[in-house]
Design a protein around this motif. Structure first.
Motif, mmCIF file in Angstrom:
data_model
loop_
_atom_site.group_PDB
_atom_site.id
_atom_site.type_symbol
_atom_site.label_atom_id
_atom_site.label_comp_id
_atom_site.label_asym_id
_atom_site.label_seq_id
_atom_site.Cartn_x
_atom_site.Cartn_y
_atom_site.Cartn_z
ATOM 1 N N ARG A 70 -1.230 -3.019 2.356
ATOM 2 C CA ARG A 70 -2.157 -1.933 1.629
ATOM 3 C C ARG A 70 -1.692 -0.574 1.960
ATOM 4 O O ARG A 70 -0.894 -0.401 3.216
ATOM 5 N N MET A 71 -1.848 0.059 1.115
ATOM 6 C CA MET A 71 -1.574 1.688 1.129
ATOM 7 C C MET A 71 -3.186 2.355 1.126
ATOM 8 O O MET A 71 -3.961 2.084 0.582
ATOM 9 N N MET A 72 -3.074 3.238 2.170
ATOM 10 C CA MET A 72 -4.227 4.004 2.291
ATOM 11 C C MET A 72 -4.032 5.669 2.325
ATOM 12 O O MET A 72 -2.876 6.023 2.819
ATOM 13 N N LYS A 73 -5.018 6.370 1.556
ATOM 14 C CA LYS A 73 -4.856 7.761 1.628
ATOM 15 C C LYS A 73 -6.046 8.306 1.639
ATOM 16 O O LYS A 73 -6.985 8.024 0.865
ATOM 17 N N ARG A 74 -6.118 9.507 2.461
ATOM 18 C CA ARG A 74 -7.315 10.037 2.718
ATOM 19 C C ARG A 74 -7.143 11.554 2.152
ATOM 20 O O ARG A 74 -5.503 12.147 2.146
ATOM 21 N N PHE A 75 -7.861 12.223 1.709
ATOM 22 C CA PHE A 75 -7.725 13.608 0.981
ATOM 23 C C PHE A 75 -6.685 14.409 1.905
ATOM 24 O O PHE A 75 -6.120 15.327 1.114
ATOM 25 N N ASP A 76 -6.802 14.532 3.241
ATOM 26 C CA ASP A 76 -6.151 15.405 3.990
ATOM 27 C C ASP A 76 -5.043 14.867 4.631
ATOM 28 O O ASP A 76 -4.588 15.529 5.561
ATOM 29 N N SER A 77 -4.327 13.573 4.231
ATOM 30 C CA SER A 77 -3.310 13.146 4.795
ATOM 31 C C SER A 77 -2.384 12.677 3.935
ATOM 32 O O SER A 77 -2.582 12.457 2.659
ATOM 33 N N ASN A 78 -1.210 11.886 4.379
ATOM 34 C CA ASN A 78 -0.076 11.346 3.634
ATOM 35 C C ASN A 78 -0.670 9.913 3.334
ATOM 36 O O ASN A 78 -1.754 9.333 4.270
ATOM 37 N N TRP A 79 0.145 9.284 2.558
ATOM 38 C CA TRP A 79 -0.244 7.672 2.538
ATOM 39 C C TRP A 79 0.241 7.062 3.696
ATOM 40 O O TRP A 79 1.229 7.336 4.345
ATOM 41 N N ALA A 80 -0.376 5.954 4.054
ATOM 42 C CA ALA A 80 -0.154 5.404 5.227
ATOM 43 C C ALA A 80 -0.086 3.716 4.716
ATOM 44 O O ALA A 80 -0.800 3.402 3.891
ATOM 45 N N VAL A 81 1.140 3.130 5.097
ATOM 46 C CA VAL A 81 1.404 1.878 4.539
ATOM 47 C C VAL A 81 1.283 0.648 5.694
ATOM 48 O O VAL A 81 1.773 0.915 6.730
ATOM 49 N N PHE A 82 0.535 -0.503 5.463
ATOM 50 C CA PHE A 82 0.291 -1.385 6.451
ATOM 51 C C PHE A 82 0.845 -2.867 5.887
ATOM 52 O O PHE A 82 0.370 -3.023 4.591
ATOM 53 N N ALA A 83 1.313 -3.695 6.797
ATOM 54 C CA ALA A 83 1.615 -5.011 6.300
ATOM 55 C C ALA A 83 0.565 -6.162 7.193
ATOM 56 O O ALA A 83 0.463 -5.900 8.511
ATOM 57 N N GLU A 84 0.124 -6.934 6.514
ATOM 58 C CA GLU A 84 -0.909 -8.235 7.121
ATOM 59 C C GLU A 84 -0.076 -8.882 8.106
ATOM 60 O O GLU A 84 1.000 -9.391 7.374
ATOM 61 N N ASN A 85 -0.217 -9.279 9.116
ATOM 62 C CA ASN A 85 0.284 -10.032 10.024
ATOM 63 C C ASN A 85 0.568 -11.686 9.588
ATOM 64 O O ASN A 85 -0.426 -11.870 8.777
ATOM 65 N N ASP A 86 1.509 -12.321 10.119
ATOM 66 C CA ASP A 86 1.243 -13.840 9.422
ATOM 67 C C ASP A 86 0.024 -14.807 9.733
ATOM 68 O O ASP A 86 -0.358 -15.483 9.315
ATOM 69 N N ALA A 87 -0.729 -14.121 10.844
ATOM 70 C CA ALA A 87 -1.919 -14.843 11.164
ATOM 71 C C ALA A 87 -2.952 -14.512 10.119
ATOM 72 O O ALA A 87 -4.142 -15.321 10.253
ATOM 73 N N GLY A 88 -2.843 -13.487 9.624
ATOM 74 C CA GLY A 88 -4.108 -12.910 8.605
ATOM 75 C C GLY A 88 -5.112 -12.019 9.445
ATOM 76 O O GLY A 88 -6.298 -12.198 8.998
ATOM 77 N N THR A 89 -4.914 -11.866 10.722
ATOM 78 C CA THR A 89 -5.606 -11.306 11.532
ATOM 79 C C THR A 89 -5.828 -9.751 11.543
ATOM 80 O O THR A 89 -6.673 -9.084 12.179
ATOM 81 N N GLU A 90 -4.487 -9.227 11.284
ATOM 82 C CA GLU A 90 -4.712 -7.507 11.473
ATOM 83 C C GLU A 90 -3.528 -7.154 10.644
ATOM 84 O O GLU A 90 -2.537 -7.914 10.039
ATOM 85 N N PHE A 91 -3.651 -5.779 10.287
ATOM 86 C CA PHE A 91 -2.425 -5.098 9.574
ATOM 87 C C PHE A 91 -1.786 -4.227 10.482
ATOM 88 O O PHE A 91 -2.308 -3.582 11.467
ATOM 89 N N ILE A 92 -0.289 -4.302 10.369
ATOM 90 C CA ILE A 92 0.565 -3.503 11.156
ATOM 91 C C ILE A 92 1.138 -2.341 10.401
ATOM 92 O O ILE A 92 1.365 -2.393 9.117
ATOM 93 N N LYS A 93 1.069 -1.033 10.931
ATOM 94 C CA LYS A 93 1.649 0.059 10.278
ATOM 95 C C LYS A 93 2.880 0.042 10.034
ATOM 96 O O LYS A 93 3.679 -0.163 10.976
ATOM 97 N N VAL A 94 3.574 0.045 8.702
ATOM 98 C CA VAL A 94 4.987 0.024 8.628
ATOM 99 C C VAL A 94 5.651 1.192 8.074
ATOM 100 O O VAL A 94 6.899 1.440 7.999
ATOM 101 N N GLY A 95 4.878 2.440 7.783
ATOM 102 C CA GLY A 95 5.449 3.618 7.404
ATOM 103 C C GLY A 95 4.271 4.597 6.764
ATOM 104 O O GLY A 95 3.373 4.206 6.474
ATOM 105 N N THR A 96 4.641 5.686 6.327
ATOM 106 C CA THR A 96 4.071 6.863 5.685
ATOM 107 C C THR A 96 4.765 7.428 4.565
ATOM 108 O O THR A 96 6.038 7.227 4.700
#
Length: 121
Positions: free
Chosen positions: A61-87
């Motif tokens: 998932r990629m997320m961007k708020r109007f006042d921030s950079n893009w944040a990139v997350f990867a879903e863990n293998d259990a499908g229970t949470e997302f881990i930040k992998v970069g901006t």
């Protein structure tokens, strides 16, 4: 969230961006070009964007708020949470996200699933 406003375009979306009768007809038939032009003329700015790819076999998932950079997350293998992998200052491409995952040591999902690589936890 409105899935209709994805970055990708179908044939009508592409045609509706052109001027003239063909562009007008394509907009009438459902292309989003006319609506995007109107929003641009009005000075519309996205205040929150969330998009996703399947990269290396897993959901990202990629997320961007109007006042921030893009944040990139990867879903863990259990499908229970997302881990930040970069901006990224600009919207990351699939290749950018793949490079972020590789830099973090995230292997292909099939390799993680059959035990050839560590799970993403």
């Amino acid at each position: 969230m409105n899935p209709q406003w994805r970055i990708t375009d179908d044939a009508l979306d592409t045609a509706s961006r052109s001027e003239g009768a063909w562009g007008t007809l394509a907009s009438f038939l459902g292309g989003k070009g006319g609506s995007l032009r109107k929003l641009e003329e009005l000075g519309f700015t996205n205040v929150f964007v969330m998009e996703g790819y399947v990269c290396r076999g897993g959901n990202t998932r990629m997320m961007k708020r109007f006042d921030s950079n893009w944040a990139v997350f990867a879903e863990n293998d259990a499908g229970t949470e997302f881990i930040k992998v970069g901006t990224s200052e600009s919207r990351p491409t699939y290749q950018d996200i793949d490079a972020m995952l590789e830099e973090k040591g995230v292997a292909l999902k099939y390799a993680r699933d059959i035990g050839l690589a560590p799970k993403l936890e």
